[in-house]
Design a protein around this motif. Structure first.
Motif, short mmCIF file in Angstrom:
data_model
loop_
_atom_site.label_atom_id
_atom_site.label_comp_id
_atom_site.label_asym_id
_atom_site.label_seq_id
_atom_site.Cartn_x
_atom_site.Cartn_y
_atom_site.Cartn_z
N SER A 1 0.85 -1.12 -0.10
CA SER A 1 0.00 0.00 0.06
C SER A 1 0.86 1.29 -0.23
N ASP B 1 -1.06 0.40 5.06
CA ASP B 1 -1.69 -0.91 5.04
C ASP B 1 -1.26 -1.13 6.60
N LYS C 1 3.56 2.78 -3.74
CA LYS C 1 3.66 1.51 -3.11
C LYS C 1 5.11 1.10 -3.32
#
Length: 480
Positions: A178, A198, A471
């Motif tokens: 993420s 995340d 990411k």
């Protein structure tokens, strides 16, 4: 107002409200555009993109369904990329973490936004008029200072420019699950920490920068991790995030960290953490508009010493000067201000200066290693460079306008000759700031494909790391 107002929303649940909102705004003289039905395909994507690119302002209706909408996320990305003023409306649920630095209007219960909000849309302004400027430099003065500095440089000021490579060379790319919001190197340069959307904190062995390997994965946070920092002795690490908590870790053995303390004094997302150079003090800031100053002499039992409430919106950045006597904090959203504090007595900080030169929220603050220079970056796409030799009277020496979207991170190299800045424009700019007023752009790095949310130099100055909402974390060789 030239241009229209684009409304971003979830078609799954909020279409009826947006229809009424559009009628309400148009009745007030605001021209609006929104897609009345969700159409997929490349051609419709191009229509959406053109409407965002040409809008005068961007309204996002926040709701649980909108939070989960890929379309809303993409539209916010585009508005951010183009530097559009963003006006959030909270229809339901909680405000979006990524918009936590912006002031929002509460329209829960299907209420229409107030007249003041509509007036700002109509006039094309993002915030109400700022308070009187405390630190200001007119264009002629700034130009003269810049030219004088260049003249000095050309006349034989010793060339102490950093041995930065042109361009810096990418050594490694680490892929996360993420968005990467924060990163930092340990003081010995052997470990790097990353914090991401995340909810994970990852610790990496970067002894060989071209071949990093994962040491530990920490999952104690229950929301996105937005801030990370190592203590000066490298034995302690602090992380903060959207769960409103600050976690203190023992990282004496980086492959086996253990939790020392959980701080729950913040009432909103924690966006910034920083240690004083002596490691005895820590400052944290976040969406509750407060800066909390902690005694961390005993890391397992931090003690709250001071609560600073001078910011009027979320605190997005905190930094200590190298001598530990000064602290600077940046206000997000409509606050626009950088506050400079005397923290000689950490339990009783007092305000030294208020800087109001930015015209949008301040996302980044950093001091040079010698403490004489401070750089600030904001949503106005600018990096402002300040002489803070006298902290109570910061003097603007340069305004860098090369970014094409909001600036979100600033970092100085350990020798102070190089500065890296990153932005929502997906780019990292590397600067020679040996003479701050005569700065020179050394390199433009375009490898990331989304906002570069964090940059940091290794303690030896040879490498730099960048983290992005694409990411990825990239590690760069920047000097021999």
């Amino acid at each position: 107002m030239s241009g229209h107002v684009f409304i971003s929303y979830s078609h799954a649940s909020d279409g009826g409200y947006v229809e009424r909102l559009a009628a309400h705004l148009m009745d007030a003289g605001v021209v609006v555009w929104f897609d009345r039905q969700l159409i997929t395909g490349d051609r419709w994507s191009q229509v959406i993109e053109r409407q965002i690119d040409s809008c005068a302002a961007f309204v996002v209706v926040m709701s649980p369904a909108a939070r989960a909408s890929e379309w809303v996320d993409r539209e916010i990305d585009q508005a951010d990329l183009r530097g559009k003023p963003i006006f959030p409306l909270l229809l339901g649920g909680e405000r979006f973490f990524r918009l936590a630095n912006l002031q929002y209007e509460d329209v829960t219960g299907d209420r229409m936004p107030p007249a003041a909000f509509v007036g700002r849309l109509r006039s094309g302004q993002t915030v109400a008029k700022a308070a009187p400027v405390v630190v200001a430099v007119d264009a002629a003065t700034l130009t003269r200072q810049h030219n004088d500095a260049i003249t000095m440089y050309d006349r034989g000021v010793p060339d102490r420019r950093s041995a930065v490579l042109l361009p810096p060379r990418r050594l490694a790319t680490l892929t996360n699950t993420s968005y990467v919001w924060a990163l930092a190197f340990s003081p010995d340069g052997r470990t790097m920490v990353t914090g991401s959307h995340d909810m994970r904190v990852l610790l990496w062995d970067v002894t060989a920068p071209a071949a990093p390997h994962l040491l530990a994965t920490l999952t104690a946070h229950t929301n996105a991790v937005a801030a990370v920092a190592f203590s000066p002795d490298g034995r302690t690490m602090v992380t903060g995030g959207g769960d409103k908590r600050v976690l203190v870790w023992d990282v004496t053995a980086p492959a086996a960290p253990h939790l020392l303390a959980t701080l729950t004094a913040h009432t909103n997302a924690v966006a910034a953490v920083a240690f004083s150079p002596d490691g005895r003090t820590m400052a944290t800031g976040g969406g509750d508009k407060r800066i909390l100053v902690w005694d961390v002499t005993a890391p397992a039992a931090p003690r709250l010493m001071a609560t600073l409430t001078d910011h009027t919106l979320a605190v997005a950045a905190v930094a200590f000067s190298p001598d530990g006597r000064t602290m600077a904090t940046g206000g997000g959203g409509g606050d626009l201000r950088v506050l400079v504090w005397d923290v000689t007595a950490p339990a009783a900080p007092h305000l030294l200066a208020t800087i109001t030169a930015h015209t949008s929220g301040v996302r980044a603050v950093a001091f040079s290693p010698d403490g004489h220079t401070m750089a600030t970056g904001g949503g106005d796409k600018r990096v402002l460079v300040w002489d803070v030799t006298t902290p109570a009277a910061p003097r603007l020496v340069a305004a860098l306008t090369d970014h094409t979207s909001g600036v979100v991170a600033v970092a100085f190299s350990p020798d102070g000759h190089t500065m890296a800045t990153s932005s929502n424009d997906y780019r990292i700019l590397v600067w020679d700031v040996t003479v701050p007023a005569a700065r020179r752009l050394l390199a433009t790095l375009t490898d990331h494909t989304n906002t570069v949310a964090a940059v940091a130099f290794s303690p030896d100055g040879r490498t730099m790391a960048s983290g992005s909402t694409d990411k990825q974390v990239m590690i760069w060789q920047v000097s021999e």
